[in-house]
Design an enzyme around this catalytic site. Structure first.
Site, short mmCIF file in Angstrom:
data_model
loop_
_atom_site.label_atom_id
_atom_site.label_comp_id
_atom_site.label_asym_id
_atom_site.label_seq_id
_atom_site.Cartn_x
_atom_site.Cartn_y
_atom_site.Cartn_z
CE LYS A 33 -3.33 2.66 2.74
NZ LYS A 33 -4.13 2.74 3.97
CD GLU A 78 -6.74 8.47 10.12
OE1 GLU A 78 -6.20 7.37 10.24
OE2 GLU A 78 -6.93 9.01 9.02
#
Length: 276
Positions: A33, A78
């Site tokens: 990723k 977040e």
């Protein structure tokens, strides 16, 4: 009202070519990723004030953590590390769906989002990176049994909450420094992802995706991730920065659309649009 001057660092074709290159390197096995970001320079006809921007962001996005530190301002969804009374909380976001006109996904689309293998893989990398790095700092680690959908104006995310009991003497800054950068903002494995990012992004990220927060004398505090943000350049110029996680199944057009959607909160705050 005069319009903003909005100038992305790349054309759509150029940015999508960068996404294709990152995905190619992932498919070749160099990483699993990679989080790639894009910058957009915005010039305003009138002088900017950070206080007004913060007020607009807080009003429009009440479920986020609004922040301003030196040249960085934004409204982050977040939480990297929040500690209180010997416990730590972290909210992990990875996997996103843009929604037009600040609406919500249709229920059938939301179910498809929650079961999308590409989105779930991207999310799992981010959650695993947090769990691995909490080892040695915390015990009795708990994580959401499955990702839930966090709904924000114009964007929906897959989210997981992580909580644990901290070992004695561990501060919020200890946790934030261990967790940052997680796979949600860098990639997996971290070293290989960072090398790919360094090759494809020709600029230092500055405050983008960095921890931003506070800590008290007892070691408790909150450290959000500097997302949905802008770098303040001068009184009429800001540089927005946003990105997205790429995995082997990522589609360049969809990833570009996601990055544009993540710039929307700051653009609305700069324009002073209704609700922002």
């Amino acid at each position: 009202m005069e319009p903003l001057e909005v100038e992305p660092a790349h054309t759509p074709d150029e940015y999508q070519a960068l996404v294709k290159e990152a995905v190619s390197q992932i498919r070749s096995g160099l990483a699993e990723k990679v989080v790639l970001s894009e910058r957009t320079t915005v010039r305003t006809p009138d002088p900017l004030t950070s206080a007004v921007m913060l007020t607009r962001l807080a009003r429009a996005y009440p479920s986020t953590w609004v922040y301003h530190l030196e040249d960085v301002v934004g409204a982050s969804p977040e939480m990297l590390a929040q500690t209180e009374g010997g416990r730590v909380f972290s909210r992990v976001l990875a996997g996103s769906r843009p929604v037009a006109d600040d609406g919500e996904l249709e229920e059938v689309d939301r179910r498809a989002f929650r079961s999308d293998s590409k989105e779930l893989a991207e999310h799992a990398f981010a959650v695993d990176s947090v769990l691995e790095r909490l080892e040695g700092l915390a015990e009795e680690i708990e994580v959401s049994p499955e990702p839930f959908v966090l709904r924000l104006p114009g964007l929906e995310h897959l989210a997981s909450d992580v909580s644990a009991r901290l070992r004695h003497g561990t501060t919020s800054l200890d946790v934030a420094s261990r967790l940052h950068p997680s796979a949600a903002v860098s990639g997996t494995p971290r070293r290989q992802a960072d090398e790919i990012i360094a090759r494809l992004e020709p600029h230092d990220r500055g405050g983008y995706a960095s921890p931003v927060g506070w800590m008290d004398t007892a070691g408790d505090g909150q450290w959000a991730i500097a997302l949905r943000m802008a770098h303040l350049v001068d009184e009429r110029t800001v540089v927005l920065q946003a990105g997205g996680g790429l995995v082997a199944a990522s589609d360049p057009v969809s990833e570009h659309a996601e990055t544009l959607a993540k710039c929307r909160p700051m653009l609305r705050a700069l324009r002073g649009e209704h609700g922002a």
